[in-house]
Design a protein around this motif. Structure first.
Motif, mmCIF file in Angstrom:
data_model
loop_
_atom_site.group_PDB
_atom_site.id
_atom_site.type_symbol
_atom_site.label_atom_id
_atom_site.label_comp_id
_atom_site.label_asym_id
_atom_site.label_seq_id
_atom_site.Cartn_x
_atom_site.Cartn_y
_atom_site.Cartn_z
ATOM 1 N N MET A 13 -0.417 4.864 -5.760
ATOM 2 C CA MET A 13 -1.777 4.902 -5.204
ATOM 3 C C MET A 13 -2.792 5.150 -6.318
ATOM 4 N N TRP A 14 -2.463 6.092 -7.216
ATOM 5 C CA TRP A 14 -3.358 6.370 -8.337
ATOM 6 C C TRP A 14 -3.589 5.101 -9.158
ATOM 7 N N GLU A 17 -5.666 2.527 -7.198
ATOM 8 C CA GLU A 17 -7.019 3.065 -7.084
ATOM 9 C C GLU A 17 -7.761 2.991 -8.419
ATOM 10 N N PRO A 39 -10.016 4.925 0.154
ATOM 11 C CA PRO A 39 -8.579 5.196 0.124
ATOM 12 C C PRO A 39 -7.797 4.354 1.141
#
Length: 141
Positions: A13-14, A17, A39
């Motif tokens: 996810m990091w 993102e 998100p």
């Protein structure tokens, strides 16, 4: 890769993102598309990647089993057994060339940050490998 992204979901996810937020872009700070900071949208993007990686792996694996089972068959049967392997290679090219190379590299300009450069390099390598495998597999035996 799908399994690694699931096991390391927070880091995945990091990464997504970081790439789609376009933070740290100094060489080309503006883009033709807006940065993505939601998100929920980032999570959807990651799950699309994971699902396509899963599809590529399952199709390629099924294709390998099919081809192995048909290894002693006539050429027509063996050629027909390549369907899933070919589909797996194409889905893999879609993921690593299409999503990472075209969307990530061109639209989200991943090349401007270190993590993105590494991902683009590896995605290029995977794309070439899968493209070559597809070209070899698609030939009739």
């Amino acid at each position: 890769y799908a399994a690694q992204n699931i096991v390391n979901h927070g880091q995945a996810m990091w990464f997504v993102e970081t790439m789609v937020s376009m933070e740290g872009h100094r060489a080309y700070p503006d883009s033709i598309i807006p940065a993505v900071r939601s998100p929920i949208i980032v999570g959807i993007m990651l799950w699309i990647i994971i699902l396509l990686e899963t599809a590529a792996g399952l199709l390629a694996g099924k294709g390998a089993v099919d081809m192995f089972a048909a290894r002693n068959a006539d050429a027509g049967t063996f050629n027909a057994s390549k369907t899933n392997a070919l589909a797996g290679a194409l889905v893999g090219v879609l993921v690593w060339f299409g999503i990472f190379g075209a969307f990530g590299g061109a639209l989200f300009q991943m090349w401007q940050v270190e993590a993105g450069v590494n991902a683009l390099r590896d995605a290029g390598m995977f794309s070439i490998q899968l493209g070559v495998a597809w070209m070899i597999l698609q030939r009739n035996d």
